[in-house]
Design an enzyme around this catalytic site. Structure first.
Site, mmCIF file in Angstrom:
data_model
loop_
_atom_site.group_PDB
_atom_site.id
_atom_site.type_symbol
_atom_site.label_atom_id
_atom_site.label_comp_id
_atom_site.label_asym_id
_atom_site.label_seq_id
_atom_site.Cartn_x
_atom_site.Cartn_y
_atom_site.Cartn_z
ATOM 1 N N ARG A 89 59.754 25.829 38.946
ATOM 2 C CA ARG A 89 59.533 25.271 40.681
ATOM 3 C C ARG A 89 59.839 26.483 41.151
ATOM 4 N NH1 ARG A 89 57.132 21.465 43.584
ATOM 5 N NH2 ARG A 89 57.283 18.861 42.417
ATOM 6 N N LYS A 196 65.547 11.872 24.062
ATOM 7 C CA LYS A 196 65.977 9.842 25.056
ATOM 8 C C LYS A 196 65.407 10.050 26.422
ATOM 9 C CE LYS A 196 69.701 8.638 25.127
ATOM 10 N NZ LYS A 196 70.261 9.622 26.193
ATOM 11 N N ASP A 225 66.642 12.854 18.695
ATOM 12 C CA ASP A 225 67.959 12.297 19.031
ATOM 13 C C ASP A 225 69.139 13.110 18.547
ATOM 14 O OD1 ASP A 225 70.598 10.023 18.509
ATOM 15 O OD2 ASP A 225 69.088 8.905 17.707
ATOM 16 N N HIS A 226 70.077 13.627 19.495
ATOM 17 C CA HIS A 226 70.486 14.558 18.788
ATOM 18 C C HIS A 226 71.535 14.578 17.963
ATOM 19 C CE1 HIS A 226 73.747 13.274 21.990
ATOM 20 N NE2 HIS A 226 75.158 13.690 21.388
ATOM 21 N N LYS A 230 73.936 16.604 14.681
ATOM 22 C CA LYS A 230 75.012 17.210 14.211
ATOM 23 C C LYS A 230 75.607 16.868 12.279
ATOM 24 C CE LYS A 230 76.890 14.786 18.011
ATOM 25 N NZ LYS A 230 77.469 14.789 19.119
ATOM 26 N N GLU A 264 83.736 7.795 25.247
ATOM 27 C CA GLU A 264 83.824 8.536 26.099
ATOM 28 C C GLU A 264 84.455 8.957 26.207
ATOM 29 O OE1 GLU A 264 79.259 10.990 26.888
ATOM 30 O OE2 GLU A 264 80.023 8.662 26.677
ATOM 31 N N ASP A 283 71.037 3.568 27.055
ATOM 32 C CA ASP A 283 71.409 4.941 26.463
ATOM 33 C C ASP A 283 71.844 5.696 25.872
ATOM 34 O OD1 ASP A 283 72.181 7.423 27.299
ATOM 35 O OD2 ASP A 283 74.169 7.184 28.040
ATOM 36 N N HIS A 288 71.642 6.843 19.486
ATOM 37 C CA HIS A 288 72.337 7.696 18.821
ATOM 38 C C HIS A 288 73.023 5.800 17.227
ATOM 39 C CE1 HIS A 288 71.653 10.357 21.619
ATOM 40 N NE2 HIS A 288 72.815 10.499 22.326
ATOM 41 N N LYS A 386 81.767 4.089 28.706
ATOM 42 C CA LYS A 386 81.874 6.610 29.247
ATOM 43 C C LYS A 386 84.046 5.570 29.801
ATOM 44 C CE LYS A 386 78.100 7.807 30.155
ATOM 45 N NZ LYS A 386 78.270 9.025 28.790
HETATM 46 C C1 BG6 Z 1 73.774 11.584 25.648
HETATM 47 C C2 BG6 Z 1 74.194 10.004 26.471
HETATM 48 O O1 BG6 Z 1 73.051 11.040 24.260
HETATM 49 O O2 BG6 Z 1 74.886 11.559 24.554
HETATM 50 C C3 BG6 Z 1 75.129 10.598 27.328
HETATM 51 O O3 BG6 Z 1 73.190 10.152 27.393
HETATM 52 C C4 BG6 Z 1 75.856 10.633 25.994
HETATM 53 O O4 BG6 Z 1 75.464 9.307 28.328
HETATM 54 C C5 BG6 Z 1 75.736 11.484 25.466
HETATM 55 O O5 BG6 Z 1 77.330 11.170 27.324
HETATM 56 C C6 BG6 Z 1 77.110 12.646 24.131
HETATM 57 O O6 BG6 Z 1 76.771 13.326 23.111
HETATM 58 P P1 BG6 Z 1 78.030 13.920 22.305
HETATM 59 O O7 BG6 Z 1 77.204 14.590 21.894
HETATM 60 O O8 BG6 Z 1 78.760 14.330 23.663
HETATM 61 O O9 BG6 Z 1 78.667 12.430 21.871
#
Ligand code: BG6
Length: 534
Positions: A89, A196, A225-226, A230, A264, A283, A288, A386
């Site tokens: 935007r 996601k 899915d990051h 890794k 975390e 989440d 993951h 968390k």
């Molecule tokens: C994300 C979640 O997919 O992964 C977050 O939505 C989380 O809540 C994050 O903090 C953690 O990623 P990483 O790579 O720091 O472990």
């Protein structure tokens, strides 16, 4: 002339053919001082293309995606024929956008800032102002990608990165279809990348997928899915299947149980809008942690091709059995204020934007069992949360005790169990725990560890997950991207749990900086086990 990749003065062979696998990688980016010629991990160079990014002013784009694109350029893995179009935007000119990209790259890139590399990238940056349902903005977008094709040789290959909430997918997909941007021409490709959450349960995941697959072919949809990007996660497969040592004991005959932890130390930060109502299980466990479980438990795939890999992962998901009594074998928590890392932090209910009566969990633990010959009777305990003690993700394969210990009359009172711990992050590596004699005249045995650490074994730095995933997507290489079937199977596992929780199990409080609620400890104690202190 064959185009030269950004950040390299060496001509790649056939770099204009998307997905071309280079047999000899030594020529790729060899003149780039940042590129270690022995680095064969990312030997492929993306072909000419442009990427349109929706949600480019969001946190993910700013902190991860834009720096990752620059890092790829800096490593000589993007072609010069590359365009990046921001769509949003803001009333930004191309120059405003380029300044924004530069700022994000300077703040977040892994590799040093090289003026020439950025200048080449900058020449392909464009910005289109508009709302996601604004047909005229998509007309302008069509013109801009066409202009990039003509002036930068991006070849009609376009990737659309939806770094936006799923609620915006229908508008964007509809507009992409109306403007014909989803339809490739003359041998070019069009791909869409989605992040996601892929829905919030099975039904919504299906709806979302219908929206996307109405407009793009299934093979052109890349779900990120990051965790799969890794290095340490990909190494699970190398650890298991490249070695003779571990696989023979990787089964119910030797393994007592498996603990997968994603802890975390951060709270929800400014993500109240996304997180509340979603919670930890949706989440990170649905994606993951279940992916980590699948890679740990799966059989050896016939090959590492997408189809073979996904098939084996899906078999694991299909074999997962939920505990009969969810009240006894799951735990759910919500952090309350406390001291963490020398700082007094707020509780979840005091976080900005969170309703005072929210029952969203910020901690979840679940026992899952697998109905397979390899894993029958071996519980997999998953926990994530968390504001826990520290940031750590690990997979601990804990072995059965030796059937007999000939140390009864010695100083060896209580030995721990052998364990193999795959340290996903931080301090990436693998630890093996076993008993060893304490030096001295007594036969005393104590637990010791043997460590492999990436930092000391390799000189190469690990690329960021997004570097790998963006490059694979541009190359059209799908193994690291879950397909819809996997997404649906994982919601099938999670849905009964979240439904049970919503009706019967409000989250138990735990103090920030601890390792979760008492109920999580009780859950393992019922099985005669304890959580590892990572
Ligand atoms: C994300 C979640 O997919 O992964 C977050 O939505 C989380 O809540 C994050 O903090 C953690 O990623 P990483 O790579 O720091 O472990």
């Amino acid at each position: 002339m064959t185009p030269t990749p950004i950040g390299s003065e060496t001509e790649p062979r056939d770099s204009d053919s998307v997905g071309q696998r280079l047999a000899d990688t030594s020529a790729v980016g060899a003149d780039n001082p940042l590129r270690d010629p022995r680095d064969r991990r990312l030997p492929l160079i993306a072909g000419p293309c442009s990427m349109v990014m929706f949600g480019v002013t969001g946190d993910l784009a700013k902190k991860k995606l834009l720096p990752a694109i620059y890092d790829l350029a800096n490593r000589g893995l993007l072609p010069p024929a590359f365009g990046l179009v921001g769509f949003g935007r803001r009333e930004w000119s191309d120059d405003d956008f380029a300044d924004y990209v530069e700022e994000s790259v300077r703040a977040g890139a892994r590799t040093p800032f090289v003026e020439d590399v950025f200048a080449q990238l900058r020449a392909g940056l464009r910005f289109v102002t508009g709302a996601f349902d604004d047909a005229s903005a998509f007309e302008r977008l069509t013109e801009v990608v066409g202009e990039l094709d003509r002036t930068r040789g991006t070849g009609g290959n376009h990737a659309f990165y939806l770094s936006i909430p799923p609620s915006a997918f229908p508008d964007v997909c509809e507009q992409l279809a109306n403007s014909g941007l989803n339809t490739p021409r003359d041998g070019s490709w069009r791909r869409v990348v989605i992040e996601k959450p892929f829905g919030h349960d099975l039904a919504s995941a299906r709806e979302l997928n219908d929206v996307v697959e109405k407009v793009f072919r299934p093979e052109d949809v890349f779900r990120i899915d990051h965790y799969l990007g890794k290095e340490t996660v990909q190494n699970i497969l190398a650890f298991r299947f490249a070695n003779q040592l571990f696989e023979p004991v990787w089964n119910a005959n030797y393994v007592d149980h498996v603990q997968i932890t994603m802890a975390e130390d951060i709270g929800i930060g400014s993500r109240a809008g996304y997180y509340d109502g979603i919670g930890t299980a949706r989440d990170v466990i649905q994606n993951h942690l279940l992916q980590l479980l699948a890679l740990t438990a799966m059989e050896e795939p016939v090959s590492f091709d997408a189809a073979d890999l996904r098939t084996e992962k899906e078999k694991v998901f299909k074999a997962i059995e939920l505990p009969a009594d969810l009240a006894q074998h799951t735990a759910r928590g919500q952090y309350v204020g406390g001291w963490q890392g020398g700082e007094l932090v707020k509780g979840y209910l005091e976080e900005e934007g969170i309703p005072a009566d929210s029952t969203t969990e910020t901690f979840a633990a679940i026992r899952l069992d697998l109905a397979t010959r390899r894993w029958a009777g071996v519980p997999f305990y998953l926990r994530a949360g968390k504001r826990l003690g520290r940031r750590v993700t690990e997979i601990a394969v804990v072995f059965r005790r030796a059937p007999f210990l000939p140390f009864r009359d010695t100083d060896t009172a209580d030995l721990g169990q052998n364990a193999i711990v795959i340290r996903v992050q931080p301090d990436e590596g693998v630890t093996i725990r076993f008993g060893s004699k304490v030096p001295g005249t007594q036969m005393e045995v104590r637990d010791v560890t043997m460590d492999f650490a990436y930092g000391s074994s390799f000189t190469e730095e690990s690329p960021e997950a997004y570097e790998r995933l963006i490059l694979d997507m541009l190359l059209g290489d799908p193994p690291l991207f879950p397909r819809q079937q996997e997404v649906e199977l994982s919601w099938r596992i999670l849905d009964p749990i979240t439904e049970f929780w919503a009706q019967h199990m409000p989250p138990a409080p735990y103090r920030a900086g601890t390792w979760g609620p008492e109920t999580a400890y009780e859950m393992l104690a019922r099985d005669g086990r304890t959580w590892r202190r990572p």
